[in-house]
Design a protein around this motif. Structure first.
Motif, PDB file in Angstrom:
ATOM      1  N   GLY A   1      22.249   4.864  37.146  1.00  0.00           N
ATOM      2  CA  GLY A   1      21.750   6.047  36.432  1.00  0.00           C
ATOM      3  C   GLY A   1      22.472   6.277  35.122  1.00  0.00           C
ATOM      4  O   GLY A   1      21.968   6.987  34.261  1.00  0.00           O
ATOM      5  N   GLY A   2      23.678   5.744  34.986  1.00  0.00           N
ATOM      6  CA  GLY A   2      24.492   6.142  33.847  1.00  0.00           C
ATOM      7  C   GLY A   2      24.582   5.136  32.719  1.00  0.00           C
ATOM      8  O   GLY A   2      25.236   5.399  31.704  1.00  0.00           O
TER       9      GLY A   2
ATOM     10  N   THR B   1      18.199   5.933  25.255  1.00  0.00           N
ATOM     11  CA  THR B   1      18.067   7.127  24.392  1.00  0.00           C
ATOM     12  C   THR B   1      18.493   6.789  22.966  1.00  0.00           C
ATOM     13  O   THR B   1      17.839   7.160  21.988  1.00  0.00           O
ATOM     14  CB  THR B   1      18.946   8.283  24.940  1.00  0.00           C
TER      15      THR B   1
ATOM     16  N   ARG C   1      11.164  14.601  44.383  1.00  0.00           N
ATOM     17  CA  ARG C   1      11.661  15.450  45.472  1.00  0.00           C
ATOM     18  C   ARG C   1      10.864  15.169  46.732  1.00  0.00           C
ATOM     19  O   ARG C   1       9.692  14.774  46.651  1.00  0.00           O
ATOM     20  CB  ARG C   1      11.491  16.946  45.142  1.00  0.00           C
TER      21      ARG C   1
ATOM     22  N   PRO D   1      14.539  16.218  30.724  1.00  0.00           N
ATOM     23  CA  PRO D   1      14.990  14.818  30.755  1.00  0.00           C
ATOM     24  C   PRO D   1      16.090  14.560  31.782  1.00  0.00           C
ATOM     25  O   PRO D   1      16.270  13.429  32.228  1.00  0.00           O
ATOM     26  CB  PRO D   1      15.507  14.572  29.336  1.00  0.00           C
ATOM     27  N   PHE D   2      16.846  15.616  32.148  1.00  0.00           N
ATOM     28  CA  PHE D   2      17.919  15.426  33.123  1.00  0.00           C
ATOM     29  C   PHE D   2      17.568  16.024  34.481  1.00  0.00           C
ATOM     30  O   PHE D   2      18.448  16.225  35.322  1.00  0.00           O
ATOM     31  CB  PHE D   2      19.216  16.064  32.602  1.00  0.00           C
ATOM     32  N   GLY D   3      16.287  16.302  34.694  1.00  0.00           N
ATOM     33  CA  GLY D   3      15.893  16.928  35.952  1.00  0.00           C
ATOM     34  C   GLY D   3      16.391  18.362  35.981  1.00  0.00           C
ATOM     35  O   GLY D   3      16.713  18.951  34.946  1.00  0.00           O
ATOM     36  N   SER D   4      16.525  18.904  37.193  1.00  0.00           N
ATOM     37  CA  SER D   4      16.965  20.292  37.268  1.00  0.00           C
ATOM     38  C   SER D   4      17.447  20.624  38.671  1.00  0.00           C
ATOM     39  O   SER D   4      17.194  19.886  39.618  1.00  0.00           O
ATOM     40  CB  SER D   4      15.787  21.199  36.903  1.00  0.00           C
TER      41      SER D   4
ATOM     42  N   ARG E   1      20.024  18.786  42.397  1.00  0.00           N
ATOM     43  CA  ARG E   1      20.035  17.337  42.240  1.00  0.00           C
ATOM     44  C   ARG E   1      19.839  16.912  40.794  1.00  0.00           C
ATOM     45  O   ARG E   1      19.553  15.756  40.491  1.00  0.00           O
ATOM     46  CB  ARG E   1      18.967  16.686  43.116  1.00  0.00           C
TER      47      ARG E   1
ATOM     48  N   CYS F   1      20.804  15.858  36.920  1.00  0.00           N
ATOM     49  CA  CYS F   1      21.728  14.774  36.548  1.00  0.00           C
ATOM     50  C   CYS F   1      23.162  15.276  36.372  1.00  0.00           C
ATOM     51  O   CYS F   1      23.425  16.102  35.506  1.00  0.00           O
ATOM     52  CB  CYS F   1      21.254  14.128  35.247  1.00  0.00           C
TER      53      CYS F   1
HETATM   54  C1  HEM Z   1      20.433  10.085  28.581  1.00  0.00           C
HETATM   55  C2  HEM Z   1      21.055   9.799  29.709  1.00  0.00           C
HETATM   56  C3  HEM Z   1      20.615  10.227  31.087  1.00  0.00           C
HETATM   57  C4  HEM Z   1      19.399  10.703  31.513  1.00  0.00           C
HETATM   58  C5  HEM Z   1      18.144  10.959  30.686  1.00  0.00           C
HETATM   59  C6  HEM Z   1      19.510  10.936  32.943  1.00  0.00           C
HETATM   60  C7  HEM Z   1      18.484  11.450  33.735  1.00  0.00           C
HETATM   61  C8  HEM Z   1      18.606  11.703  35.089  1.00  0.00           C
HETATM   62  C9  HEM Z   1      17.564  12.288  35.905  1.00  0.00           C
HETATM   63  C10 HEM Z   1      16.183  12.728  35.429  1.00  0.00           C
HETATM   64  C11 HEM Z   1      18.048  12.365  37.172  1.00  0.00           C
HETATM   65  C12 HEM Z   1      17.304  12.941  38.390  1.00  0.00           C
HETATM   66  C13 HEM Z   1      17.543  14.452  38.383  1.00  0.00           C
HETATM   67  C14 HEM Z   1      16.730  15.252  39.353  1.00  0.00           C
HETATM   68  O1  HEM Z   1      16.220  14.677  40.325  1.00  0.00           O
HETATM   69  O2  HEM Z   1      16.604  16.485  39.154  1.00  0.00           O
HETATM   70  C15 HEM Z   1      19.387  11.818  37.166  1.00  0.00           C
HETATM   71  C16 HEM Z   1      20.198  11.718  38.280  1.00  0.00           C
HETATM   72  C17 HEM Z   1      21.450  11.172  38.271  1.00  0.00           C
HETATM   73  N1  HEM Z   1      22.174  10.767  37.169  1.00  0.00           N
HETATM   74 FE1  HEM Z   1      21.508  10.780  35.262  1.00  0.00          FE
HETATM   75  N2  HEM Z   1      20.772  10.584  33.357  1.00  0.00           N
HETATM   76  C18 HEM Z   1      21.485  10.155  32.257  1.00  0.00           C
HETATM   77  C19 HEM Z   1      22.802   9.750  32.225  1.00  0.00           C
HETATM   78  C20 HEM Z   1      23.633   9.699  33.319  1.00  0.00           C
HETATM   79  C21 HEM Z   1      25.046   9.335  33.301  1.00  0.00           C
HETATM   80  C22 HEM Z   1      25.824   8.991  32.020  1.00  0.00           C
HETATM   81  C23 HEM Z   1      25.479   9.353  34.582  1.00  0.00           C
HETATM   82  C24 HEM Z   1      26.852   9.058  35.172  1.00  0.00           C
HETATM   83  C25 HEM Z   1      27.880   8.608  34.511  1.00  0.00           C
HETATM   84  C26 HEM Z   1      24.367   9.728  35.423  1.00  0.00           C
HETATM   85  C27 HEM Z   1      24.417   9.828  36.787  1.00  0.00           C
HETATM   86  C28 HEM Z   1      23.394  10.289  37.589  1.00  0.00           C
HETATM   87  C29 HEM Z   1      23.475  10.392  39.055  1.00  0.00           C
HETATM   88  C30 HEM Z   1      24.670   9.979  39.931  1.00  0.00           C
HETATM   89  C31 HEM Z   1      22.263  10.943  39.477  1.00  0.00           C
HETATM   90  C32 HEM Z   1      21.838  11.259  40.924  1.00  0.00           C
HETATM   91  C33 HEM Z   1      22.165  12.706  41.237  1.00  0.00           C
HETATM   92  C34 HEM Z   1      21.729  13.110  42.647  1.00  0.00           C
HETATM   93  O3  HEM Z   1      20.938  12.393  43.262  1.00  0.00           O
HETATM   94  O4  HEM Z   1      22.159  14.171  43.120  1.00  0.00           O
HETATM   95  N3  HEM Z   1      23.269   9.931  34.623  1.00  0.00           N
HETATM   96  N4  HEM Z   1      19.706  11.428  35.897  1.00  0.00           N
END
Ligand code: HEM
Length: 214
Positions: free
Chosen positions: A20-21, A28, A90, A158-161, A164, A166
């Motif tokens: 994810g990271g 982007t 979800r 873009p990061f969900g909400s 859960r 991001c």
């Molecule tokens: C532009 C960069 C990023 C975008 C657009 C993004 C987007 C997202 C989205 C849409 C989700 C799902 C959220 C949801 O279900 O509500 C997510 C989950 C997650 N992201 Fe990101 N992410 C980014 C960068 C990162 C980075 C840098 C990390 C870690 C270093 C990361 C770690 C995670 C993890 C661990 C989850 C799962 C969270 C869970 O299941 O509870 N993400 N991300």
């Protein structure tokens, strides 16, 4: 010492952070640079902002980013038009109704982030790359200026909400802002002149759940 983890959760969470990271932030940056090359006036404005706040003798650093509001608007507009995660997923815990649809328990519900971010019900000229819409200085922006990518403005997800959402959003934004600002400061970027794309970057999207360029 023996670590006891249900469902292999350390492995799953570590894999989550790596998958994810990594791609998401680089994608982007790639879309931001492509949009800037295709919109030279936006690029020029971003250069001027960096010049006026940081000057030509210092390198961009993370600490200056709060003062670069146009740069932040560019990243926000990029995440609106090109959200790396196309869907937020979800599973319903019980029977429920969403937008008039009856959803049985244990059903996967995909929220189409890409479509919401381009919905003309929420956005004026939704297909235009226009970072200005997020700056607080005209009528349109008064409406949109406060719309953030990390709060509960559901037209920009873009990061969900929620719980859960991001957990890496803050880190991702810091890396995206600082890297993009440094690239704008240090390089003059132009598209290669090749047949069909004179001075423009091809914006076709690749076929995947993660929205990369084709
Ligand atoms: C532009 C960069 C990023 C975008 C657009 C993004 C987007 C997202 C989205 C849409 C989700 C799902 C959220 C949801 O279900 O509500 C997510 C989950 C997650 N992201 Fe990101 N992410 C980014 C960068 C990162 C980075 C840098 C990390 C870690 C270093 C990361 C770690 C995670 C993890 C661990 C989850 C799962 C969270 C869970 O299941 O509870 N993400 N991300």
């Amino acid at each position: 010492m023996k670590l006891c983890c249900e469902n292999n959760s350390i492995y799953i969470n570590s894999a989550n952070i790596f998958t994810g990271g990594t791609d998401t932030t680089t994608i982007t940056l790639e879309w931001s640079l492509a949009e800037l090359i295709n919109h030279p006036t936006v690029m020029e404005k971003a250069m001027k902002e960096i010049d006026s706040i940081i000057g030509k003798d210092r390198m961009v650093m993370e600490t200056y980013i709060d003062n670069l509001s146009y740069l932040q608007a560019i990243v926000k507009e990029t995440l609106r038009l090109h959200p790396p995660s196309l869907f937020v997923l979800r599973e319903s815990t019980g029977n429920c109704t969403i937008a008039g649809y009856d959803i049985p328990a244990k059903t996967w519900v995909f929220t189409n982030v890409w479509a919401i971010c381009r919905d003309p019900k929420h956005w004026d000229d939704p297909l235009e790359f226009r970072p200005k819409r997020f700056l607080n200085n005209d009528n349109e922006s008064k409406k949109m200026g406060q719309v953030g990518v990390r709060v509960q403005h559901y037209q920009l997800l873009p990061f969900g909400s929620g719980r859960r959402g991001c957990p890496g959003a803050l880190l991702a934004l810091k890396v995206a802002h600082t890297t993009l600002a440094a690239m704008i400061q240090c390089f003059e970027l132009k598209a290669e002149e090749k047949e069909g794309y004179y001075g423009c970057v091809d914006m076709e999207e690749g076929p995947s759940f993660i929205l990369s360029r084709a």
